[in-house]
Design a protein around this motif. Structure first.
Motif, mmCIF file in Angstrom:
data_model
loop_
_atom_site.group_PDB
_atom_site.id
_atom_site.type_symbol
_atom_site.label_atom_id
_atom_site.label_comp_id
_atom_site.label_asym_id
_atom_site.label_seq_id
_atom_site.Cartn_x
_atom_site.Cartn_y
_atom_site.Cartn_z
ATOM 1 N N ARG A 1 -0.279 6.106 -6.332
ATOM 2 C CA ARG A 1 0.494 6.320 -5.097
ATOM 3 C C ARG A 1 -0.234 7.290 -4.171
ATOM 4 N N GLY A 2 -0.830 8.334 -4.744
ATOM 5 C CA GLY A 2 -1.588 9.296 -3.938
ATOM 6 C C GLY A 2 -2.803 8.644 -3.295
ATOM 7 N N TRP A 3 -3.511 7.830 -4.067
ATOM 8 C CA TRP A 3 -4.705 7.163 -3.540
ATOM 9 C C TRP A 3 -4.353 6.173 -2.437
ATOM 10 N N SER B 1 -1.699 6.507 -0.360
ATOM 11 C CA SER B 1 -0.758 7.095 0.601
ATOM 12 C C SER B 1 -1.130 6.778 2.047
ATOM 13 N N GLU B 2 -2.415 6.878 2.388
ATOM 14 C CA GLU B 2 -2.820 6.565 3.768
ATOM 15 C C GLU B 2 -2.632 5.087 4.099
ATOM 16 N N GLU C 1 -0.597 3.090 2.813
ATOM 17 C CA GLU C 1 0.849 2.834 2.852
ATOM 18 C C GLU C 1 1.443 3.329 4.174
ATOM 19 N N LYS C 2 1.016 4.515 4.632
ATOM 20 C CA LYS C 2 1.494 5.050 5.915
ATOM 21 C C LYS C 2 1.107 4.142 7.070
ATOM 22 N N ASN D 1 2.612 -2.084 0.679
ATOM 23 C CA ASN D 1 3.962 -1.655 0.327
ATOM 24 C C ASN D 1 4.006 -1.556 -1.192
ATOM 25 N N LYS E 1 -10.231 7.734 -7.662
ATOM 26 C CA LYS E 1 -9.923 7.024 -6.424
ATOM 27 C C LYS E 1 -10.989 5.985 -6.085
#
Length: 124
Positions: free
Chosen positions: A19-21, A23-24, A26-27, A32, A112
């Motif tokens: 999820r951290g990798w 995050s961008e 997804e933003k 999704n 990552k």
């Protein structure tokens, strides 16, 4: 022997990294991330619900799904698949490694960059 809870915590930690990798992307609306569950039955752990991640891209769905806690060559296995293409994520108790499912090439530490490369192969 590692408990079911320790295995589920390892999966949770893996998913937090993913999820951290992502995050961008997804933003930016490029992916999704959807949570799901899978029932797994293992002789030593019994039956349990394991978390599944679905990465939904415009035209593709990558599924990241636990396979088993007890596997040959590792402390647990999670598969990352899209159609016939697949990578194995192997938990060693102290970290995760990634390996193409066809095993052409040595496993590498999951970070990552390795995750991004695998994702590009799957989406390729």
């Amino acid at each position: 022997m590692v408990s079911r809870n320790a295995w589920l915590e390892a999966i949770g930690s893996l998913y937090a990294d993913i999820r951290g990798w992502l995050s961008e992307p997804e933003k930016e609306g490029l992916v999704n991330i959807v949570d799901a569950d899978k029932v797994i039955t293992e002789r030593l752990l019994g039956t349990y619900d394991a978390p599944v991640l679905q990465l939904l891209f415009a035209d593709h769905q990558v599924v990241i799904v636990p396979v088993a806690r007890y596997v040959i060559g590792g402390g647990g296995r999670v598969d990352m698949t899209l159609g016939p293409r697949s990578f194995m994520l192997i938990w060693g108790g102290d970290g995760w490694q990634i390996l193409p499912r066809d095993k052409k090439g040595p496993p590498s530490a999951l970070n990552k960059d390795a995750f991004s490369e695998a994702l590009q192969v799957l989406l390729g």
